[in-house]
Write an enzyme that holds these catalytic residues in place. Structure first.
Site, mmCIF file in Angstrom:
data_model
loop_
_atom_site.group_PDB
_atom_site.id
_atom_site.type_symbol
_atom_site.label_atom_id
_atom_site.label_comp_id
_atom_site.label_asym_id
_atom_site.label_seq_id
_atom_site.Cartn_x
_atom_site.Cartn_y
_atom_site.Cartn_z
ATOM 1 N N GLU A 1 -1.586 -1.244 -5.867
ATOM 2 C CA GLU A 1 -2.734 -0.463 -6.320
ATOM 3 C C GLU A 1 -2.469 0.139 -7.705
ATOM 4 O O GLU A 1 -1.372 0.598 -7.986
ATOM 5 C CB GLU A 1 -3.017 0.677 -5.352
ATOM 6 C CG GLU A 1 -3.248 0.245 -3.922
ATOM 7 C CD GLU A 1 -3.053 1.409 -2.965
ATOM 8 O OE1 GLU A 1 -4.066 1.912 -2.447
ATOM 9 O OE2 GLU A 1 -1.894 1.798 -2.747
ATOM 10 N N ASP B 1 -2.584 1.271 7.075
ATOM 11 C CA ASP B 1 -1.909 0.982 5.811
ATOM 12 C C ASP B 1 -1.628 -0.509 5.654
ATOM 13 O O ASP B 1 -1.723 -1.056 4.555
ATOM 14 C CB ASP B 1 -0.611 1.783 5.715
ATOM 15 C CG ASP B 1 -0.847 3.279 5.657
ATOM 16 O OD1 ASP B 1 -1.899 3.684 5.131
ATOM 17 O OD2 ASP B 1 0.012 4.039 6.132
ATOM 18 N N ASP C 1 0.855 -1.181 0.000
ATOM 19 C CA ASP C 1 0.000 0.000 0.000
ATOM 20 C C ASP C 1 0.890 1.229 0.000
ATOM 21 O O ASP C 1 1.771 1.367 0.860
ATOM 22 C CB ASP C 1 -0.903 0.003 1.236
ATOM 23 C CG ASP C 1 -1.756 1.257 1.330
ATOM 24 O OD1 ASP C 1 -2.700 1.383 0.533
ATOM 25 O OD2 ASP C 1 -1.472 2.109 2.194
#
Length: 271
Positions: free
Chosen positions: A130, A228, A45
């Site tokens: 991501e 996170d 992340d």
């Protein structure tokens, strides 16, 4: 860069950057990263307080790009530049000094990214991250004269913080190295929607689960974790689903060559 590397180079280029440094670059085939299959997978992340949080609970934070004294000096130089006559000798000297500080930032960011991405590629067979649309995320909030933006100063600060982390370069270098490793690493980019709000234990999704910027506390099952790290766990879970369905990475690297600087005033460590 040794003699054999120069012999295999297809072209050479000499450049001068804005900070006054000369570079000699040779274009050659990118070297492969030596690695063996580990059987390990990880989700990452990207953040601001923590540059990279992993699903294993590791926090990889980029170093301060400038010291406190250097940041203060840059502010003084910027104020000085604003008072000087544009195009004058003093203006050019001040602008060069600012450019040299900016070059230090770039070198330190690139150095950290090279080391960190190399370690990740060597340690994991699958990396899920991501699919961030950084250009959209860092759009100005100024708006127009008829429709002025809201919280412009705060958004500008956020944009600077995002760009300072170098997320785009990080993802690109990670993908380049993964696809060019001796034993390739699979990179899977997933839609980041709700990964920071979903509980990695029970799947309950609610914006109130995010108790603070740093703490995740599920209102349904009571699970607590670093926010996170919880997001990174959701990211690897989604990545494994994509892999199981035979999906492909959203990030494709077609790069087979890169330029190696062999002469520069400051030489970052090789990753």
């Amino acid at each position: 860069m040794n003699g054999s590397d120069i012999e295999t180079a297809s072209s050479a280029r000499v450049t001068l950057d804005r900070s006054g440094r000369w570079f000699v670059s040779f274009t050659r085939l990118a070297p492969q990263i030596e690695r063996k299959s580990t059987g390990s997978v990880v989700g990452i992340d990207m953040g601001i307080a923590i540059t990279v949080a992993t699903s294993e609970g590791k926090s990889l934070k980029a170093p301060k790009l400038l010291t406190k004294g250097q940041r203060q000096r840059r502010r003084r130089l910027q104020r000085k530049l604003n008072r000087q006559v544009k195009g004058s000798n003093r203006y050019r000297v001040t602008k060069l000094a600012i450019a040299k500080l900016a070059a230090k930032e770039v070198d330190r960011r690139k150095d950290w990214i090279e080391w960190t991405t190399t370690d990740l590629v060597r340690d994991y067979d699958l990396i899920s991250l991501e699919a961030l649309k950084i250009k959209n995320m860092t759009k100005s909030a100024k708006g127009t004269k008829d429709k002025p933006g809201k919280n412009v100063k705060a958004k500008s600060g956020l944009n600077r913080s995002i760009l300072e982390q170098g997320w785009g370069l990080f993802c690109q270098r990670l993908t380049d190295k993964a696809t060019n490793a001796v034993t390739p690493v699979e990179i899977i980019a997933i839609d980041p929607a709700y990964t920071s709000l979903r509980c990695s234990e029970c799947g309950y999704t609610d914006k109130k689960n995010r108790e603070s910027q740093a703490l995740f506390h599920c209102l349904s099952c009571g699970y607590k974790d670093n926010a996170d790290v919880n997001a990174a766990k959701n990211i690897i879970a989604a990545g494994l689903v994509v892999q199981e369905r035979g999906g492909q990475s959203h990030i494709v690297s077609n790069k087979t060559q890169h330029s190696d600087p062999v002469k520069r005033t400051t030489t970052p460590k090789a990753a």
